[in-house]
Each structure stands twice: as C-alpha cells, then as structure tokens.
Design a protein around this motif. Sequence first.
Motif, PDB file in Angstrom:
ATOM      1  N   ASP A   1      11.445  80.914  85.091  1.00 51.89           N
ATOM      2  CA  ASP A   1      10.079  81.106  84.612  1.00 51.89           C
ATOM      3  C   ASP A   1       9.914  82.573  84.219  1.00 51.89           C
ATOM      4  O   ASP A   1      10.244  83.458  85.006  1.00 51.89           O
ATOM      5  N   ILE A   2       9.441  82.803  83.000  1.00 54.21           N
ATOM      6  CA  ILE A   2       9.204  84.161  82.514  1.00 54.21           C
ATOM      7  C   ILE A   2       7.738  84.286  82.120  1.00 54.21           C
ATOM      8  O   ILE A   2       7.230  83.457  81.357  1.00 54.21           O
ATOM      9  N   ASP A   3       7.075  85.305  82.638  1.00 55.75           N
ATOM     10  CA  ASP A   3       5.707  85.633  82.232  1.00 55.75           C
ATOM     11  C   ASP A   3       5.758  86.923  81.419  1.00 55.75           C
ATOM     12  O   ASP A   3       6.532  87.830  81.732  1.00 55.75           O
ATOM     13  N   SER A   4       4.893  86.994  80.405  1.00 54.63           N
ATOM     14  CA  SER A   4       4.808  88.193  79.587  1.00 54.63           C
ATOM     15  C   SER A   4       3.357  88.639  79.484  1.00 54.63           C
ATOM     16  O   SER A   4       2.449  87.807  79.465  1.00 54.63           O
ATOM     17  N   HIS A   5       3.165  89.933  79.411  1.00 53.71           N
ATOM     18  CA  HIS A   5       1.828  90.500  79.228  1.00 53.71           C
ATOM     19  C   HIS A   5       1.496  90.619  77.738  1.00 53.71           C
ATOM     20  O   HIS A   5       0.495  91.225  77.376  1.00 53.71           O
ATOM     21  N   THR A   6       2.332  90.033  76.889  1.00 54.31           N
ATOM     22  CA  THR A   6       2.180  90.066  75.440  1.00 54.31           C
ATOM     23  C   THR A   6       1.915  88.658  74.926  1.00 54.31           C
ATOM     24  O   THR A   6       2.549  87.707  75.385  1.00 54.31           O
ATOM     25  N   VAL A   7       1.003  88.516  73.977  1.00 57.97           N
ATOM     26  CA  VAL A   7       0.769  87.228  73.333  1.00 57.97           C
ATOM     27  C   VAL A   7       1.848  87.024  72.267  1.00 57.97           C
ATOM     28  O   VAL A   7       2.188  87.946  71.539  1.00 57.97           O
ATOM     29  N   ASN A   8       2.394  85.802  72.232  1.00 56.91           N
ATOM     30  CA  ASN A   8       3.324  85.366  71.185  1.00 56.91           C
ATOM     31  C   ASN A   8       4.628  86.172  71.108  1.00 56.91           C
ATOM     32  O   ASN A   8       5.093  86.501  70.015  1.00 56.91           O
ATOM     33  N   PRO A   9       5.287  86.447  72.246  1.00 57.74           N
ATOM     34  CA  PRO A   9       6.507  87.256  72.189  1.00 57.74           C
ATOM     35  C   PRO A   9       7.792  86.440  72.050  1.00 57.74           C
ATOM     36  O   PRO A   9       8.817  86.968  71.623  1.00 57.74           O
ATOM     37  N   PHE A  10       7.757  85.157  72.426  1.00 51.50           N
ATOM     38  CA  PHE A  10       8.997  84.393  72.597  1.00 51.50           C
ATOM     39  C   PHE A  10       9.490  83.789  71.282  1.00 51.50           C
ATOM     40  O   PHE A  10       8.720  83.253  70.499  1.00 51.50           O
ATOM     41  N   THR A  11      10.817  83.872  71.090  1.00 50.15           N
ATOM     42  CA  THR A  11      11.462  83.327  69.894  1.00 50.15           C
ATOM     43  C   THR A  11      12.543  82.337  70.312  1.00 50.15           C
ATOM     44  O   THR A  11      12.793  82.134  71.506  1.00 50.15           O
ATOM     45  N   LYS A  12      13.218  81.783  69.306  1.00 48.37           N
ATOM     46  CA  LYS A  12      14.351  80.891  69.570  1.00 48.37           C
ATOM     47  C   LYS A  12      15.449  81.638  70.336  1.00 48.37           C
ATOM     48  O   LYS A  12      16.182  81.034  71.119  1.00 48.37           O
ATOM     49  N   ASP A  13      15.572  82.944  70.107  1.00 51.58           N
ATOM     50  CA  ASP A  13      16.576  83.734  70.833  1.00 51.58           C
ATOM     51  C   ASP A  13      16.298  83.726  72.331  1.00 51.58           C
ATOM     52  O   ASP A  13      17.226  83.630  73.143  1.00 51.58           O
ATOM     53  N   ASP A  14      15.026  83.833  72.716  1.00 55.42           N
ATOM     54  CA  ASP A  14      14.675  83.771  74.137  1.00 55.42           C
ATOM     55  C   ASP A  14      15.051  82.409  74.715  1.00 55.42           C
ATOM     56  O   ASP A  14      15.656  82.322  75.784  1.00 55.42           O
ATOM     57  N   GLU A  15      14.685  81.369  73.994  1.00 56.27           N
ATOM     58  CA  GLU A  15      14.977  80.009  74.462  1.00 56.27           C
ATOM     59  C   GLU A  15      16.482  79.815  74.610  1.00 56.27           C
ATOM     60  O   GLU A  15      16.964  79.299  75.618  1.00 56.27           O
ATOM     61  N   ASN A  16      17.247  80.272  73.627  1.00 59.85           N
ATOM     62  CA  ASN A  16      18.698  80.150  73.654  1.00 59.85           C
ATOM     63  C   ASN A  16      19.303  80.931  74.824  1.00 59.85           C
ATOM     64  O   ASN A  16      20.163  80.425  75.555  1.00 59.85           O
ATOM     65  N   LEU A  17      18.852  82.160  75.021  1.00 57.29           N
ATOM     66  CA  LEU A  17      19.345  82.985  76.122  1.00 57.29           C
ATOM     67  C   LEU A  17      19.045  82.339  77.471  1.00 57.29           C
ATOM     68  O   LEU A  17      19.917  82.255  78.348  1.00 57.29           O
ATOM     69  N   LEU A  18      17.822  81.865  77.649  1.00 57.52           N
ATOM     70  CA  LEU A  18      17.431  81.298  78.940  1.00 57.52           C
ATOM     71  C   LEU A  18      18.098  79.952  79.199  1.00 57.52           C
ATOM     72  O   LEU A  18      18.410  79.621  80.358  1.00 57.52           O
ATOM     73  N   GLU A  19      18.369  79.180  78.152  1.00 53.95           N
ATOM     74  CA  GLU A  19      19.149  77.950  78.335  1.00 53.95           C
ATOM     75  C   GLU A  19      20.553  78.296  78.820  1.00 53.95           C
ATOM     76  O   GLU A  19      21.103  77.636  79.700  1.00 53.95           O
ATOM     77  N   PHE A  20      21.136  79.350  78.269  1.00 54.65           N
ATOM     78  CA  PHE A  20      22.450  79.823  78.702  1.00 54.65           C
ATOM     79  C   PHE A  20      22.407  80.226  80.176  1.00 54.65           C
ATOM     80  O   PHE A  20      23.287  79.844  80.961  1.00 54.65           O
ATOM     81  N   VAL A  21      21.377  80.984  80.554  1.00 53.90           N
ATOM     82  CA  VAL A  21      21.219  81.410  81.958  1.00 53.90           C
ATOM     83  C   VAL A  21      21.158  80.176  82.862  1.00 53.90           C
ATOM     84  O   VAL A  21      21.856  80.113  83.890  1.00 53.90           O
ATOM     85  N   CYS A  22      20.371  79.181  82.479  1.00 56.06           N
ATOM     86  CA  CYS A  22      20.217  77.991  83.310  1.00 56.06           C
ATOM     87  C   CYS A  22      21.520  77.202  83.423  1.00 56.06           C
ATOM     88  O   CYS A  22      21.848  76.685  84.497  1.00 56.06           O
ATOM     89  N   GLU A  23      22.282  77.138  82.341  1.00 55.34           N
ATOM     90  CA  GLU A  23      23.590  76.454  82.390  1.00 55.34           C
ATOM     91  C   GLU A  23      24.534  77.186  83.343  1.00 55.34           C
ATOM     92  O   GLU A  23      25.257  76.551  84.119  1.00 55.34           O
ATOM     93  N   LYS A  24      24.545  78.508  83.278  1.00 56.97           N
ATOM     94  CA  LYS A  24      25.416  79.295  84.165  1.00 56.97           C
ATOM     95  C   LYS A  24      24.970  79.157  85.626  1.00 56.97           C
ATOM     96  O   LYS A  24      25.799  79.020  86.522  1.00 56.97           O
ATOM     97  N   VAL A  25      23.657  79.199  85.852  1.00 58.47           N
ATOM     98  CA  VAL A  25      23.135  79.082  87.219  1.00 58.47           C
ATOM     99  C   VAL A  25      23.477  77.705  87.792  1.00 58.47           C
ATOM    100  O   VAL A  25      23.845  77.586  88.970  1.00 58.47           O
ATOM    101  N   ALA A  26      23.371  76.667  86.987  1.00 58.42           N
ATOM    102  CA  ALA A  26      23.688  75.309  87.459  1.00 58.42           C
ATOM    103  C   ALA A  26      25.100  75.221  88.026  1.00 58.42           C
ATOM    104  O   ALA A  26      25.347  74.496  88.989  1.00 58.42           O
ATOM    105  N   LYS A  27      26.014  75.995  87.453  1.00 56.06           N
ATOM    106  CA  LYS A  27      27.409  75.949  87.896  1.00 56.06           C
ATOM    107  C   LYS A  27      27.643  76.634  89.243  1.00 56.06           C
ATOM    108  O   LYS A  27      28.658  76.392  89.885  1.00 56.06           O
ATOM    109  N   ILE A  28      26.722  77.488  89.665  1.00 58.57           N
ATOM    110  CA  ILE A  28      26.911  78.201  90.954  1.00 58.57           C
ATOM    111  C   ILE A  28      26.093  77.595  92.087  1.00 58.57           C
ATOM    112  O   ILE A  28      26.188  78.026  93.232  1.00 58.57           O
ATOM    113  N   LEU A  29      25.261  76.615  91.760  1.00 57.80           N
ATOM    114  CA  LEU A  29      24.412  76.014  92.817  1.00 57.80           C
ATOM    115  C   LEU A  29      25.141  74.867  93.514  1.00 57.80           C
ATOM    116  O   LEU A  29      25.971  74.219  92.965  1.00 57.80           O
TER     117      LEU A  29
END
Length: 150
Positions: free
Chosen positions: A122-150
């Motif tokens: 979960d990411i919160d931002s103090h900025t309106v409309n900051p997130f792009t496809k790059d954020d989504e792609n990066l965080l999906e990668f993070v979640c895939e990596k985290v899944a492998k260590i749990l």
Amino acid sequence: MNTTELKKSISTIIDTSSNTETKLQNICDFLKQEINYYDWVGFYFKNGNKNELKLAQFSGEPTEHTIIPFGKGICGQVAVSNKNFIVQDVASQDNYISCGWKVKSEIVIPIFINNENIGQIDIDSHTVNPFTKDDENLLEFVCEKVAKIL
C-alpha cells in the motif's frame, strides 16, 4: 523513474537482507526514500483465518489503521477484488479510510501465493494524480519478489 534500477535494488535487498521482516522493512524504507511522492509505504497481510488485513512493516507516519476489514477502504477492497487499485484522488472515493489529511492518492497491489491473495503493498501519496503505469509495474514486481520469500 528508472524502474530497471529500482528493480535491481529491490532484488538486492531481498537477496542480502537477513530475514523476511528485515527484507520487508528495507523495501518499505527504500521505496519511500527513492520515490519522492511515496509518502507512506507499507505491507498488509491477511490476519490468520479472519476476513481482515493486519499491518506489517511500513515506512512513514504511524497509522491507527493496523487492522482493516475486508471490503473496507482501498486495502479492504483489494483483499476482496484481487485486483490492483489506483486512486489518483482519494476525495473521489466513497469507500476510503482516511489515514490523514495529507493523503491525496493511493495505490494498492495484491500479493499472491498459489493464486491466493495473502496481502498487499500500500502506497499513500500527498500528491494528487502521481501514479503511472511505471508505478504499477514496479509494485507488481515487488509483490512477485515478496511472494517468493514468504
């Protein structure tokens, strides 16, 4: 945002940190430090057999939302929908749990193990409309990596 470099750093954190809790904390700290509009970064995981999420590691201001029922708020909705949820302006969301007046937008990406949603970043931002496809792609990668260590 250089997602290639960020992904390399995330992989290094996972490969070199000592235990799972430390890896998760280091990921939170790293993302918050490296991406200037990531003002709060945290992991929530399913709380045993209960239909609720429990806050785990995070970086940012403490939150009173340490337990979130499934279906409530953005995180609770992701626990039910099993889909990424990007809110570019939290003022436009009816089912939003406010974590503070500074939060303007939020992105939540689920973590799957064996096709089961076991948690999320979960990411919160103090900025309106900051997130792009790059954020989504990066965080999906993070979640895939985290899944492998749990």
